[in-house]
Design a protein around this motif. Structure first.
Motif, PDB file in Angstrom:
ATOM      1  N   TYR A 140       0.811  -1.218   0.000  1.00 20.40           N
ATOM      2  CA  TYR A 140       0.000   0.000   0.000  1.00 20.40           C
ATOM      3  C   TYR A 140       0.841   1.263   0.000  1.00 20.40           C
ATOM      4  O   TYR A 140       0.308   2.358  -0.055  1.00 20.40           O
TER       5      TYR A 140
ATOM      6  N   LYS B  87     -12.772  -4.441   9.329  1.00 19.15           N
ATOM      7  CA  LYS B  87     -13.123  -3.946   7.994  1.00 19.15           C
ATOM      8  C   LYS B  87     -12.120  -4.417   6.937  1.00 19.15           C
ATOM      9  O   LYS B  87     -12.474  -4.614   5.776  1.00 19.15           O
ATOM     10  N   GLY B  88     -10.859  -4.572   7.342  1.00 17.45           N
ATOM     11  CA  GLY B  88      -9.827  -4.978   6.391  1.00 17.45           C
ATOM     12  C   GLY B  88      -9.585  -6.473   6.344  1.00 17.45           C
ATOM     13  O   GLY B  88      -8.641  -6.926   5.692  1.00 17.45           O
TER      14      GLY B  88
ATOM     15  N   GLN C  41      -8.286  -8.572   3.258  1.00 23.17           N
ATOM     16  CA  GLN C  41      -7.919  -7.669   2.159  1.00 23.17           C
ATOM     17  C   GLN C  41      -6.416  -7.406   2.142  1.00 23.17           C
ATOM     18  O   GLN C  41      -5.778  -7.374   3.196  1.00 23.17           O
TER      19      GLN C  41
ATOM     20  N   TYR D  49      -5.069  -4.628   1.454  1.00 19.13           N
ATOM     21  CA  TYR D  49      -5.017  -3.484   2.355  1.00 19.13           C
ATOM     22  C   TYR D  49      -6.333  -2.729   2.372  1.00 19.13           C
ATOM     23  O   TYR D  49      -7.069  -2.701   1.404  1.00 19.13           O
ATOM     24  N   TYR D  50      -6.596  -2.156   3.549  1.00 17.23           N
ATOM     25  CA  TYR D  50      -7.779  -1.326   3.756  1.00 17.23           C
ATOM     26  C   TYR D  50      -7.298  -0.056   4.443  1.00 17.23           C
ATOM     27  O   TYR D  50      -6.506  -0.123   5.387  1.00 17.23           O
ATOM     28  N   GLN D  51      -7.727   1.103   3.959  1.00 18.89           N
ATOM     29  CA  GLN D  51      -7.213   2.343   4.537  1.00 18.89           C
ATOM     30  C   GLN D  51      -8.326   3.285   4.961  1.00 18.89           C
ATOM     31  O   GLN D  51      -9.439   3.238   4.443  1.00 18.89           O
ATOM     32  N   GLN D  52      -7.986   4.128   5.922  1.00 20.48           N
ATOM     33  CA  GLN D  52      -8.916   5.145   6.401  1.00 20.48           C
ATOM     34  C   GLN D  52      -8.120   6.417   6.658  1.00 20.48           C
ATOM     35  O   GLN D  52      -7.164   6.403   7.433  1.00 20.48           O
TER      36      GLN D  52
ATOM     37  N   VAL E 154      -3.715   2.183   7.845  1.00 17.93           N
ATOM     38  CA  VAL E 154      -3.849   1.101   6.882  1.00 17.93           C
ATOM     39  C   VAL E 154      -3.768  -0.247   7.593  1.00 17.93           C
ATOM     40  O   VAL E 154      -2.934  -0.444   8.483  1.00 17.93           O
TER      41      VAL E 154
ATOM     42  N   SER F 217      -3.316  -4.299   6.576  1.00 18.56           N
ATOM     43  CA  SER F 217      -3.004  -5.254   5.514  1.00 18.56           C
ATOM     44  C   SER F 217      -3.062  -6.652   6.115  1.00 18.56           C
ATOM     45  O   SER F 217      -2.258  -7.000   6.983  1.00 18.56           O
TER      46      SER F 217
END
Length: 202
Positions: A43, A162-163, A166, A168-171, A179, A181
């Motif tokens: 990411y 939420k991630g 995945q 990666y998931y970012q906010q 992030v 991962s």
């Protein structure tokens, strides 16, 4: 016999490659060595900005704020690519938890800070995961001073949920992004990175 030898010669390189790639993700950095491999952050954006602080300053502030959950000295990790614009380093916290970073070459400024948890099985799993989330929450609070411990722990847990599964998931929160991962058995990483803010139109 010859057929078996041929099959073995074909399979062995693939098995070695697979084992090598698993080790790159699964093995935490060991103290007093700078040659370990660790996964590069998928990411980390090209041309991403840096935090206006060095690793030494970050660690001093972090350890002062978290006297019972310290991060030890970071040790550099050898880069295979000689022309890499980043310097990577890691600090082992325990057998299944470590901190890592990528620094801008030349300035030493921080591009990303990460806490990675390598999942374990058995009776110690719950305590190990709780400790990992606590370290991740500590890192989050270093970059969002408005959060209390009671707020940051569930916030990290929510990001992890939420991630889940995945790459990666970012906010984004103001000038930083958090992030997650999730690489399953190969590790769960929580990272903090600066965001390149767009200039407002005049």
């Amino acid at each position: 016999m010859n057929a078996a030898k041929i099959l073995l010669s074909l399979a062995l390189p693939a098995l070695l490659m697979l084992a090598g790639s698993k080790m790159a993700f699964a093995e935490p950095p060991v103290d007093h060595s700078g040659t370990e491999e660790m996964p590069k952050a998928p990411y980390l954006l090209a041309g991403a900005p840096t935090f206006e602080t060095t690793l030494v300053n970050f660690r001093a502030k972090y350890n002062e704020a978290n006297p019972t959950q310290q991060i030890g000295e970071f040790r550099s990790i050898n880069e295979k690519a000689a022309n890499s614009p980043l310097t990577r380093a890691a600090s082992k916290i325990n057998e299944n938890l470590y901190a890592s970073t990528a620094l801008e070459k030349g300035t030493g400024k921080i591009k990303t800070l990460q806490i990675t948890y390598l999942p374990i099985q058995g009776a110690e799993e719950k305590a190990a995961r709780t400790l990992a989330i606590s370290y991740m929450a500590n890192l989050m609070r270093q970059f969002d001073a408005t959060l209390t411990t009671e707020q940051s722990v569930p916030k990290v847990a929510s990001l992890i949920q939420k991630g889940k599964g995945q790459q990666y998931y970012q906010q984004e929160v103001g000038a930083v992004r958090f992030v997650v991962s999730d690489n399953g058995e190969k590790g769960l990483t929580f990272a903090v990175e600066p965001v390149k803010l767009a200039l407002a139109e005049p």
